[in-house]
Design a protein around this motif. Structure first.
Motif, PDB file in Angstrom:
ATOM      1  N   ALA A 185      30.727  35.043  53.813  1.00 51.35           N
ATOM      2  CA  ALA A 185      30.978  34.541  52.471  1.00 51.35           C
ATOM      3  C   ALA A 185      32.202  34.888  51.357  1.00 51.35           C
ATOM      4  O   ALA A 185      32.378  36.543  51.772  1.00 51.35           O
ATOM      5  N   GLY A 186      32.572  34.335  51.245  1.00 51.88           N
ATOM      6  CA  GLY A 186      34.711  35.009  50.279  1.00 51.88           C
ATOM      7  C   GLY A 186      34.354  34.240  48.808  1.00 51.88           C
ATOM      8  O   GLY A 186      33.476  33.140  48.835  1.00 51.88           O
ATOM      9  N   PRO A 187      34.559  34.883  47.978  1.00 48.46           N
ATOM     10  CA  PRO A 187      34.467  34.534  46.515  1.00 48.46           C
ATOM     11  C   PRO A 187      35.863  32.818  46.441  1.00 48.46           C
ATOM     12  O   PRO A 187      36.534  33.234  46.616  1.00 48.46           O
ATOM     13  N   ASP A 188      35.286  32.048  46.065  1.00 45.23           N
ATOM     14  CA  ASP A 188      36.217  31.082  45.631  1.00 45.23           C
ATOM     15  C   ASP A 188      36.951  31.128  44.008  1.00 45.23           C
ATOM     16  O   ASP A 188      36.307  32.611  42.756  1.00 45.23           O
ATOM     17  N   ASP A 189      37.363  30.591  43.622  1.00 42.50           N
ATOM     18  CA  ASP A 189      38.366  31.298  42.955  1.00 42.50           C
ATOM     19  C   ASP A 189      37.838  31.128  40.798  1.00 42.50           C
ATOM     20  O   ASP A 189      37.720  31.780  40.048  1.00 42.50           O
ATOM     21  N   TYR A 190      36.850  30.091  41.485  1.00 39.08           N
ATOM     22  CA  TYR A 190      36.122  29.867  39.948  1.00 39.08           C
ATOM     23  C   TYR A 190      35.645  30.885  39.461  1.00 39.08           C
ATOM     24  O   TYR A 190      35.268  31.891  38.960  1.00 39.08           O
ATOM     25  N   ASP A 191      34.407  31.443  41.461  1.00 38.14           N
ATOM     26  CA  ASP A 191      33.735  32.556  41.042  1.00 38.14           C
ATOM     27  C   ASP A 191      34.085  33.791  39.952  1.00 38.14           C
ATOM     28  O   ASP A 191      33.873  34.715  39.488  1.00 38.14           O
ATOM     29  N   LEU A 192      35.467  34.321  40.927  1.00 42.86           N
ATOM     30  CA  LEU A 192      36.324  35.368  40.830  1.00 42.86           C
ATOM     31  C   LEU A 192      36.719  35.795  39.317  1.00 42.86           C
ATOM     32  O   LEU A 192      36.508  36.859  38.986  1.00 42.86           O
ATOM     33  N   GLU A 193      37.064  34.500  38.735  1.00 46.93           N
ATOM     34  CA  GLU A 193      37.242  34.383  37.369  1.00 46.93           C
ATOM     35  C   GLU A 193      35.722  34.702  36.121  1.00 46.93           C
ATOM     36  O   GLU A 193      36.140  35.422  35.234  1.00 46.93           O
ATOM     37  N   ARG A 194      34.537  34.030  37.180  1.00 48.57           N
ATOM     38  CA  ARG A 194      32.798  34.486  36.048  1.00 48.57           C
ATOM     39  C   ARG A 194      33.340  35.864  36.035  1.00 48.57           C
ATOM     40  O   ARG A 194      32.523  36.796  35.491  1.00 48.57           O
ATOM     41  N   ASP A 242      35.371  45.708  42.461  1.00 52.68           N
ATOM     42  CA  ASP A 242      33.728  44.880  42.764  1.00 52.68           C
ATOM     43  C   ASP A 242      33.443  43.648  41.866  1.00 52.68           C
ATOM     44  O   ASP A 242      32.912  42.555  42.679  1.00 52.68           O
ATOM     45  N   ALA A 243      34.806  43.212  41.322  1.00 56.38           N
ATOM     46  CA  ALA A 243      34.794  41.568  40.864  1.00 56.38           C
ATOM     47  C   ALA A 243      34.725  40.450  42.094  1.00 56.38           C
ATOM     48  O   ALA A 243      33.024  39.587  42.878  1.00 56.38           O
ATOM     49  N   PRO A 244      35.200  40.946  43.245  1.00 56.76           N
ATOM     50  CA  PRO A 244      35.392  40.192  44.740  1.00 56.76           C
ATOM     51  C   PRO A 244      33.746  39.984  45.051  1.00 56.76           C
ATOM     52  O   PRO A 244      33.382  38.687  45.821  1.00 56.76           O
ATOM     53  N   ILE A 245      33.682  40.497  45.151  1.00 59.81           N
ATOM     54  CA  ILE A 245      31.881  41.036  45.292  1.00 59.81           C
ATOM     55  C   ILE A 245      31.170  40.274  44.779  1.00 59.81           C
ATOM     56  O   ILE A 245      29.662  39.413  45.414  1.00 59.81           O
ATOM     57  N   MET A 246      30.754  40.485  43.937  1.00 66.73           N
ATOM     58  CA  MET A 246      30.305  39.402  42.652  1.00 66.73           C
ATOM     59  C   MET A 246      30.068  38.481  43.012  1.00 66.73           C
ATOM     60  O   MET A 246      29.747  37.511  42.575  1.00 66.73           O
ATOM     61  N   ALA A 272      31.571  36.465  45.904  1.00 73.79           N
ATOM     62  CA  ALA A 272      31.138  35.925  47.096  1.00 73.79           C
ATOM     63  C   ALA A 272      29.658  36.055  46.858  1.00 73.79           C
ATOM     64  O   ALA A 272      29.321  34.281  47.467  1.00 73.79           O
ATOM     65  N   ALA A 273      28.624  36.717  45.894  1.00 72.18           N
ATOM     66  CA  ALA A 273      27.530  36.384  45.556  1.00 72.18           C
ATOM     67  C   ALA A 273      27.346  35.365  45.522  1.00 72.18           C
ATOM     68  O   ALA A 273      26.478  34.722  45.305  1.00 72.18           O
ATOM     69  N   MET A 274      28.135  35.380  43.617  1.00 69.65           N
ATOM     70  CA  MET A 274      27.752  33.981  43.605  1.00 69.65           C
ATOM     71  C   MET A 274      28.461  32.473  44.245  1.00 69.65           C
ATOM     72  O   MET A 274      27.461  31.503  44.126  1.00 69.65           O
ATOM     73  N   THR A 275      29.568  32.531  44.627  1.00 73.71           N
ATOM     74  CA  THR A 275      30.285  31.457  45.597  1.00 73.71           C
ATOM     75  C   THR A 275      28.486  30.970  46.577  1.00 73.71           C
ATOM     76  O   THR A 275      29.070  30.016  47.038  1.00 73.71           O
ATOM     77  N   ALA A 276      28.328  31.872  47.131  1.00 73.06           N
ATOM     78  CA  ALA A 276      27.359  32.011  48.200  1.00 73.06           C
ATOM     79  C   ALA A 276      26.310  31.462  48.012  1.00 73.06           C
ATOM     80  O   ALA A 276      25.365  30.963  48.807  1.00 73.06           O
ATOM     81  N   LYS A 277      25.867  31.722  46.520  1.00 74.68           N
ATOM     82  CA  LYS A 277      24.935  31.036  46.189  1.00 74.68           C
ATOM     83  C   LYS A 277      23.567  32.211  46.429  1.00 74.68           C
ATOM     84  O   LYS A 277      21.822  31.459  46.602  1.00 74.68           O
ATOM     85  N   MET A 278      23.897  33.002  47.016  1.00 74.98           N
ATOM     86  CA  MET A 278      22.738  34.341  46.859  1.00 74.98           C
ATOM     87  C   MET A 278      21.680  34.258  46.182  1.00 74.98           C
ATOM     88  O   MET A 278      21.434  34.046  45.138  1.00 74.98           O
ATOM     89  N   ASP A 279      20.737  34.723  46.732  1.00 73.77           N
ATOM     90  CA  ASP A 279      18.967  35.154  46.150  1.00 73.77           C
ATOM     91  C   ASP A 279      19.140  36.447  46.175  1.00 73.77           C
ATOM     92  O   ASP A 279      18.693  36.254  44.600  1.00 73.77           O
ATOM     93  N   TRP A 280      19.376  36.860  46.069  1.00 70.32           N
ATOM     94  CA  TRP A 280      18.701  38.879  46.485  1.00 70.32           C
ATOM     95  C   TRP A 280      21.063  39.350  46.974  1.00 70.32           C
ATOM     96  O   TRP A 280      21.594  39.261  47.987  1.00 70.32           O
ATOM     97  N   LEU A 281      21.430  40.298  45.988  1.00 65.04           N
ATOM     98  CA  LEU A 281      22.331  40.826  46.554  1.00 65.04           C
ATOM     99  C   LEU A 281      22.466  42.242  46.317  1.00 65.04           C
ATOM    100  O   LEU A 281      21.622  42.703  44.988  1.00 65.04           O
ATOM    101  N   LEU A 282      22.101  43.208  47.947  1.00 68.65           N
ATOM    102  CA  LEU A 282      21.533  44.512  47.314  1.00 68.65           C
ATOM    103  C   LEU A 282      22.836  45.107  47.721  1.00 68.65           C
ATOM    104  O   LEU A 282      23.524  45.392  48.645  1.00 68.65           O
ATOM    105  N   SER A 283      22.576  46.600  46.803  1.00 67.70           N
ATOM    106  CA  SER A 283      23.958  47.250  46.974  1.00 67.70           C
ATOM    107  C   SER A 283      22.911  48.554  47.104  1.00 67.70           C
ATOM    108  O   SER A 283      22.091  49.318  45.455  1.00 67.70           O
ATOM    109  N   LEU A 284      24.232  49.740  46.706  1.00 71.54           N
ATOM    110  CA  LEU A 284      23.620  51.276  46.799  1.00 71.54           C
ATOM    111  C   LEU A 284      25.116  51.258  45.873  1.00 71.54           C
ATOM    112  O   LEU A 284      24.607  52.704  44.901  1.00 71.54           O
TER     113      LEU A 284
END
Length: 102
Positions: A31-40, A49-53, A55-67
């Protein structure tokens, strides 16, 4: 057994079988971020880290795993529609949920 699974077994004994089951069962998508979610996402987290966040928004993820501490040192409730945690915390939660279902 791969190095990643040896590390997983060392840090979370008894979780490797659940990890295999999880990754066999879940569909994966890139999943890649769309422009709307990137601005959000930009006001929520640092620029790198905004593109990662987003992309998770755009993909409608249930869980984002990160260290990454930028993701982990924040209370995301009400800001995003998914949980954020370490992979280890996720696996512990998964094991707890599976035990409840048994």
């Amino acid at each position: 057994m791969s190095e990643a699974f040896r590390k997983l077994q060392k840090k979370l004994p008894g979780c490797v079988d659940h990890f295999y089951t999880l990754f066999k069962a879940l569909p994966f998508k890139i999943a890649g971020p769309d422009d709307y979610d990137l601005e959000r996402a930009k006001p929520l987290i640092n620029e790198k880290d905004a593109p990662i966040m987003a992309a998770a928004m755009t993909a409608k993820m249930d869980w984002l795993l990160s260290l990454d501490k930028h993701f982990l040192n924040e209370d995301w409730k009400g800001k995003v529609n998914f949980a954020v945690s370490t992979p280890g915390d996720f696996l512990q939660e998964l094991v707890s949920l599976l035990k409840e279902e048994s």
